[in-house]
Design a protein around this motif. Structure first.
Motif, PDB file in Angstrom:
ATOM      1  N   ARG A   1       0.829  -1.210   0.000  1.00 44.90           N
ATOM      2  CA  ARG A   1       0.000   0.000   0.000  1.00 44.90           C
ATOM      3  C   ARG A   1       0.864   1.261   0.000  1.00 44.90           C
ATOM      4  NH1 ARG A   1      -4.284   1.412   4.735  1.00 44.90           N
ATOM      5  NH2 ARG A   1      -2.330   1.619   5.871  1.00 44.90           N
ATOM      6  N   ALA A   2       2.024   1.179   0.669  1.00 45.59           N
ATOM      7  CA  ALA A   2       2.930   2.329   0.708  1.00 45.59           C
ATOM      8  C   ALA A   2       3.779   2.447  -0.552  1.00 45.59           C
ATOM      9  CB  ALA A   2       3.833   2.232   1.936  1.00 45.59           C
ATOM     10  N   GLY A   3       3.670   1.469  -1.452  1.00 43.89           N
ATOM     11  CA  GLY A   3       4.426   1.526  -2.698  1.00 43.89           C
ATOM     12  C   GLY A   3       5.842   1.017  -2.601  1.00 43.89           C
ATOM     13  N   HIS A   4       6.176   0.314  -1.497  1.00 43.58           N
ATOM     14  CA  HIS A   4       7.549  -0.149  -1.298  1.00 43.58           C
ATOM     15  C   HIS A   4       7.811  -1.525  -1.896  1.00 43.58           C
ATOM     16  CE1 HIS A   4       8.050   3.320   1.118  1.00 43.58           C
ATOM     17  NE2 HIS A   4       7.432   2.873   2.197  1.00 43.58           N
ATOM     18  N   MET A   5       6.774  -2.367  -2.003  1.00 44.58           N
ATOM     19  CA  MET A   5       7.004  -3.744  -2.433  1.00 44.58           C
ATOM     20  C   MET A   5       5.725  -4.307  -3.034  1.00 44.58           C
ATOM     21  SD  MET A   5       8.464  -6.956  -0.170  1.00 44.58           S
ATOM     22  CE  MET A   5       7.024  -7.096   0.884  1.00 44.58           C
ATOM     23  N   LEU A   6       5.873  -4.978  -4.157  1.00 47.34           N
ATOM     24  CA  LEU A   6       4.743  -5.625  -4.812  1.00 47.34           C
ATOM     25  C   LEU A   6       5.105  -7.088  -4.957  1.00 47.34           C
ATOM     26  CD1 LEU A   6       1.994  -4.694  -5.964  1.00 47.34           C
ATOM     27  CD2 LEU A   6       3.069  -4.584  -8.206  1.00 47.34           C
ATOM     28  N   ALA A   7       4.458  -7.961  -4.183  1.00 48.16           N
ATOM     29  CA  ALA A   7       4.842  -9.370  -4.165  1.00 48.16           C
ATOM     30  C   ALA A   7       3.601 -10.241  -4.032  1.00 48.16           C
ATOM     31  CB  ALA A   7       5.799  -9.645  -2.997  1.00 48.16           C
ATOM     32  N   SER A   8       3.778 -11.525  -4.329  1.00 47.12           N
ATOM     33  CA  SER A   8       2.735 -12.522  -4.128  1.00 47.12           C
ATOM     34  C   SER A   8       3.218 -13.525  -3.094  1.00 47.12           C
ATOM     35  CB  SER A   8       2.413 -13.243  -5.440  1.00 47.12           C
ATOM     36  OG  SER A   8       1.970 -12.332  -6.421  1.00 47.12           O
ATOM     37  N   TYR A   9       2.296 -14.067  -2.330  1.00 46.56           N
ATOM     38  CA  TYR A   9       2.639 -14.908  -1.189  1.00 46.56           C
ATOM     39  C   TYR A   9       2.015 -16.289  -1.332  1.00 46.56           C
ATOM     40  CZ  TYR A   9       3.995 -10.416   0.760  1.00 46.56           C
ATOM     41  OH  TYR A   9       4.577  -9.190   0.954  1.00 46.56           O
ATOM     42  N   MET A  10       2.718 -17.297  -0.805  1.00 46.72           N
ATOM     43  CA  MET A  10       2.233 -18.677  -0.872  1.00 46.72           C
ATOM     44  C   MET A  10       2.295 -19.299   0.512  1.00 46.72           C
ATOM     45  SD  MET A  10       1.181 -21.334  -2.608  1.00 46.72           S
ATOM     46  CE  MET A  10       0.968 -23.069  -2.211  1.00 46.72           C
ATOM     47  N   MET A  11       1.135 -19.726   1.013  1.00 44.44           N
ATOM     48  CA  MET A  11       1.075 -20.435   2.288  1.00 44.44           C
ATOM     49  C   MET A  11       0.954 -21.935   2.031  1.00 44.44           C
ATOM     50  SD  MET A  11      -1.285 -18.136   4.836  1.00 44.44           S
ATOM     51  CE  MET A  11      -2.719 -18.131   3.751  1.00 44.44           C
ATOM     52  N   HIS A  12       1.963 -22.682   2.454  1.00 48.81           N
ATOM     53  CA  HIS A  12       1.919 -24.133   2.410  1.00 48.81           C
ATOM     54  C   HIS A  12       1.432 -24.631   3.774  1.00 48.81           C
ATOM     55  CE1 HIS A  12       4.647 -24.148  -1.179  1.00 48.81           C
ATOM     56  NE2 HIS A  12       5.090 -23.045  -0.606  1.00 48.81           N
ATOM     57  N   GLY A  13       0.721 -25.721   3.790  1.00 45.37           N
ATOM     58  CA  GLY A  13       0.302 -26.264   5.077  1.00 45.37           C
ATOM     59  C   GLY A  13      -0.680 -27.394   4.923  1.00 45.37           C
ATOM     60  N   ARG A  14      -0.805 -28.172   5.976  1.00 46.86           N
ATOM     61  CA  ARG A  14      -1.711 -29.319   5.967  1.00 46.86           C
ATOM     62  C   ARG A  14      -3.159 -28.867   5.838  1.00 46.86           C
ATOM     63  NH1 ARG A  14       1.295 -31.636  11.302  1.00 46.86           N
ATOM     64  NH2 ARG A  14       3.161 -32.464  10.285  1.00 46.86           N
ATOM     65  N   PRO A  15      -4.025 -29.749   5.371  1.00 49.63           N
ATOM     66  CA  PRO A  15      -5.449 -29.409   5.317  1.00 49.63           C
ATOM     67  C   PRO A  15      -5.976 -29.046   6.701  1.00 49.63           C
ATOM     68  CG  PRO A  15      -5.003 -31.421   4.072  1.00 49.63           C
ATOM     69  CD  PRO A  15      -3.738 -31.085   4.806  1.00 49.63           C
ATOM     70  N   GLY A  16      -6.761 -27.976   6.768  1.00 40.85           N
ATOM     71  CA  GLY A  16      -7.400 -27.603   8.019  1.00 40.85           C
ATOM     72  C   GLY A  16      -6.547 -26.819   8.983  1.00 40.85           C
ATOM     73  N   VAL A  17      -5.338 -26.405   8.558  1.00 39.42           N
ATOM     74  CA  VAL A  17      -4.438 -25.728   9.485  1.00 39.42           C
ATOM     75  C   VAL A  17      -4.821 -24.266   9.701  1.00 39.42           C
ATOM     76  CG1 VAL A  17      -2.700 -24.857   7.865  1.00 39.42           C
ATOM     77  CG2 VAL A  17      -1.981 -25.661  10.127  1.00 39.42           C
ATOM     78  N   GLY A  18      -5.666 -23.717   8.835  1.00 39.61           N
ATOM     79  CA  GLY A  18      -6.143 -22.349   9.035  1.00 39.61           C
ATOM     80  C   GLY A  18      -5.714 -21.354   7.988  1.00 39.61           C
ATOM     81  N   LYS A  19      -5.272 -21.824   6.820  1.00 40.30           N
ATOM     82  CA  LYS A  19      -4.791 -20.911   5.787  1.00 40.30           C
ATOM     83  C   LYS A  19      -5.906 -20.000   5.277  1.00 40.30           C
ATOM     84  CE  LYS A  19      -3.377 -24.368   3.238  1.00 40.30           C
ATOM     85  NZ  LYS A  19      -3.696 -25.493   4.139  1.00 40.30           N
ATOM     86  N   THR A  20      -7.058 -20.592   5.015  1.00 41.66           N
ATOM     87  CA  THR A  20      -8.182 -19.796   4.511  1.00 41.66           C
ATOM     88  C   THR A  20      -8.630 -18.773   5.544  1.00 41.66           C
ATOM     89  OG1 THR A  20      -8.937 -21.641   3.141  1.00 41.66           O
ATOM     90  CG2 THR A  20     -10.533 -19.901   3.614  1.00 41.66           C
ATOM     91  N   GLN A  21      -8.660 -19.176   6.814  1.00 43.87           N
ATOM     92  CA  GLN A  21      -9.081 -18.250   7.871  1.00 43.87           C
ATOM     93  C   GLN A  21      -8.141 -17.069   8.005  1.00 43.87           C
ATOM     94  OE1 GLN A  21      -9.056 -21.522   8.067  1.00 43.87           O
ATOM     95  NE2 GLN A  21     -11.061 -22.208   8.815  1.00 43.87           N
ATOM     96  N   VAL A  22      -6.837 -17.298   7.764  1.00 46.50           N
ATOM     97  CA  VAL A  22      -5.866 -16.202   7.815  1.00 46.50           C
ATOM     98  C   VAL A  22      -6.205 -15.154   6.760  1.00 46.50           C
ATOM     99  CG1 VAL A  22      -3.462 -15.600   7.316  1.00 46.50           C
ATOM    100  CG2 VAL A  22      -3.971 -17.509   8.841  1.00 46.50           C
ATOM    101  N   VAL A  23      -6.492 -15.618   5.542  1.00 50.49           N
ATOM    102  CA  VAL A  23      -6.811 -14.686   4.454  1.00 50.49           C
ATOM    103  C   VAL A  23      -8.131 -13.971   4.726  1.00 50.49           C
ATOM    104  CG1 VAL A  23      -7.246 -14.492   1.985  1.00 50.49           C
ATOM    105  CG2 VAL A  23      -5.481 -16.048   2.813  1.00 50.49           C
ATOM    106  N   GLU A  24      -9.112 -14.697   5.214  1.00 48.51           N
ATOM    107  CA  GLU A  24     -10.401 -14.078   5.526  1.00 48.51           C
ATOM    108  C   GLU A  24     -10.256 -13.017   6.610  1.00 48.51           C
ATOM    109  OE1 GLU A  24     -13.339 -17.882   4.508  1.00 48.51           O
ATOM    110  OE2 GLU A  24     -12.741 -17.467   6.576  1.00 48.51           O
ATOM    111  N   GLN A  25      -9.430 -13.295   7.622  1.00 45.69           N
ATOM    112  CA  GLN A  25      -9.232 -12.319   8.688  1.00 45.69           C
ATOM    113  C   GLN A  25      -8.505 -11.080   8.173  1.00 45.69           C
ATOM    114  OE1 GLN A  25      -7.856 -14.020  12.356  1.00 45.69           O
ATOM    115  NE2 GLN A  25      -7.351 -12.043  13.272  1.00 45.69           N
ATOM    116  N   LEU A  26      -7.500 -11.264   7.311  1.00 44.41           N
ATOM    117  CA  LEU A  26      -6.798 -10.120   6.735  1.00 44.41           C
ATOM    118  C   LEU A  26      -7.761  -9.268   5.915  1.00 44.41           C
ATOM    119  CD1 LEU A  26      -4.152  -8.587   6.178  1.00 44.41           C
ATOM    120  CD2 LEU A  26      -3.848 -10.070   4.171  1.00 44.41           C
ATOM    121  N   ALA A  27      -8.605  -9.908   5.105  1.00 38.94           N
ATOM    122  CA  ALA A  27      -9.567  -9.159   4.296  1.00 38.94           C
ATOM    123  C   ALA A  27     -10.504  -8.345   5.176  1.00 38.94           C
ATOM    124  CB  ALA A  27     -10.367 -10.123   3.414  1.00 38.94           C
TER     125      ALA A  27
END
Length: 367
Positions: free
Chosen positions: A20-46
Motif C-alpha cells: 500500500r505504501a508503494g515499497h514492495m509488490l509481491a505474491s505470497y504462498m502459504m503451504h500447510g496441511r489441510p485444516g491448518v487455518g490458511k483460509t481463515q488467515v486470508v479471511e481475517q486479513l480481508a
C-alpha cells in the motif's frame, strides 16, 4: 520458514502495508496441511483491511475461466476477450485475490497462474495495484492431492510454511471466535491433539484432528443437545480414540462448569460451584471470557479473581495441587484483551477485586 497461523497473518499484514505504501509488490504462498487455518488467515486479513475477497479454488476452474471468453470484433476484425468477473478490477477499494489449492491445480492451469503471480495480468486484463495476491496449498507429504511445484512457479512467490500451534490458535483464533469452552479447555491441556495429520497419515488412518475439525466440534457442541448423537458426530470428526477422551472431559465440564449460575449466586454460594479439575477450571476461564459484556463485568472479574484463593477457600486437596495463581493470571490476560476490545478498561481499573489481584502481582514482582 515455518510459522504459526498468527505469524502468517502478521507477515501478510506487513506485506499489505508495504504494498500500500508503494515499497514492495509481491505474491505470497502459504503451504500447510489441510485444516491448518490458511483460509481463515486470508479471511481475517480481508476483514481487517476492508478488502473484497476473491476466493478462487483452482481445482474447480479451467484456464479459460481465468482468461475469459473470446468474441469476434467485426469492426476491428480481431478476436477479443470478455474479462472474467472472478478477477478484481476495482481501483478505488482494496481487494485480495486468493488462489487456493494452487498445488492441487491442474498443470495445464499453471501457465495462466504464472501471469497473475509474476506480471499481475491475464491476457489484456491487468490487476490494479490495490490487489493483494495470496496463494495456498497442501504438500504431497500431507496426504492431500498435490503436485510438486516447479521452480518457475516457486520463484514467483514468497513462501510461508504454516503449522498449527496450540497457544497461537487458542489466543488468536479459538477464544476471539468464541469457540465452545470445552474445546478450548481440552486443547489447552492436550495441545498435542490440535493437529494429528502427520501421525494419522503415517498410520494409514483416515480421520485426523486439525484446527478446522476442532472448530466443527465446537459447532456440534453448540448445535446438538443429545449426548449420544453428539458423541457420534464428534467421533466422525476427530476419530474414535480422540473422541472417547474428549467425551470424558466434556462430561466432566458440563457437570461442573456453571458460569451463569456462578454469576447469579452470592460469593459464599459461588465458591462451592468452582470445578475441582484443571479441565473444568480452564473451561470456566474461557466461559467467563466468552460471556464478558458491560452488564456482567463486575461479576466476571469477581469469579476470575477468586480462582487464585481456591486453595484456602475449598477443602479439596485437588485445589492445593493446581497452579491457581497461573490459571488466574492467564484468565485475566484473556479477559483484559476482550475487555479492552469492548471498551471496558476503566471498569477493570476501578474494580476492587482486580486492583487487589494487580497489587498482589506487583508485590510479588510479577507486574
Amino acid at each position: 520458514m515455518i510459522v504459526s497461523a498468527g505469524e502468517a497473518l502478521d507477515v501478510l499484514r506487513a506485506g499489505w502495508e508495504a504494498q500500500r505504501a508503494g515499497h514492495m509488490l509481491a505474491s505470497y504462498m502459504m503451504h500447510g496441511r489441510p485444516g491448518v487455518g490458511k483460509t481463515q488467515v486470508v479471511e481475517q486479513l480481508a476483514a481487517e483491511i476492508g478488502a473484497r475477497l476473491f476466493d478462487l479454488r483452482l481445482t474447480t476452474i479451467e484456464p479459460q475461466d481465468l482468461r475469459g471468453l473470446p468474441y469476434y470484433d467485426h469492426e476491428a476484425q480481431k478476436t477479443k476477450w470478455y474479462r472474467p468477473e472472478d478477477l478484481p478490477d476495482d481501483v478505488d477499494h482494496p481487494s485480495i485475490l486468493f488462489l487456493d489449492e494452487l498445488t492441487a491445480a491442474s498443470p495445464m492451469l499453471q501457465p495462466t497462474v504464472y501471469g497473475l503471480l509474476q506480471e499481475r495480468r491475464v491476457g489484456r486484463h491487468k490487476l490494479p495495484e490495490n490487489v493483494f495476491i495470496v496463494a495456498a496449498g497442501n504438500t504431497v507429504e500431507d496426504g492431500a492431492i498435490a503436485y510438486q511445484m516447479n521452480t518457475a512457479l516457486s520463484d514467483r512467490l514468497i513462501h510461508l510454511h504454516v503449522q498449527a500451534a496450540a497457544a497461537d490458535w487458542l489466543d488468536n483464533y479459538a477464544v476471539p471466535r468464541g469457540l465452545h469452552p470445552t474445546v478450548v479447555a481440552f486443547i489447552k491441556t492436550r495441545p498435542d491433539l490440535l493437529d494429528t495429520t502427520e501421525r494419522t497419515v503415517a498410520e494409514g488412518q483416515l480421520i485426523a484432528t486439525t484446527p478446522r475439525s476442532w472448530e466443527r466440534v465446537s459447532q456440534i457442541l453448540k448445535a446438538v443437545p443429545d449426548r449420544r448423537i453428539r458423541n457420534v458426530l464428534v467421533a466422525g470428526t476427530v476419530g474414535e480414540a480422540v473422541a472417547a477422551e474428549f467425551a470424558m472431559i466434556a462430561d466432566d465440564i458440563s457437570a461442573t462448569v456453571q458460569v451463569q449460575d456462578m454469576l447469579e449466586a452470592d460469593r459464599k454460594a459461588r465458591i462451592s460451584l468452582y470445578p475441582a479439575s484443571m479441565h473444568g477450571l480452564n473451561a470456566l476461564i474461557y466461559g467467563l471470557i466468552g460471556i464478558l459484556e458491560s452488564r456482567n463485568v463486575n461479576g466476571v472479574i469477581d469469579i476470575m479473581a477468586d480462582i487464585r484463593h481456591l486453595g484456602r477457600l475449598r477443602e479439596e486437596e485437588a485445589f492445593k495441587r493446581m497452579p491457581l495463581s497461573e490459571l488466574c493470571t492467564y484468565g485475566f490476560e484473556g479477559l483484559i484483551r476482550k475487555g479492552l476490545d469492548l471498551g471496558l478498561g476503566e471498569r477493570f481499573l476501578g474494580h476492587d477485586a482486580y486492583r487487589a489481584y494487580a497489587a498482589e502481582r506487583k508485590e510479588a514482582g510479577l507486574a
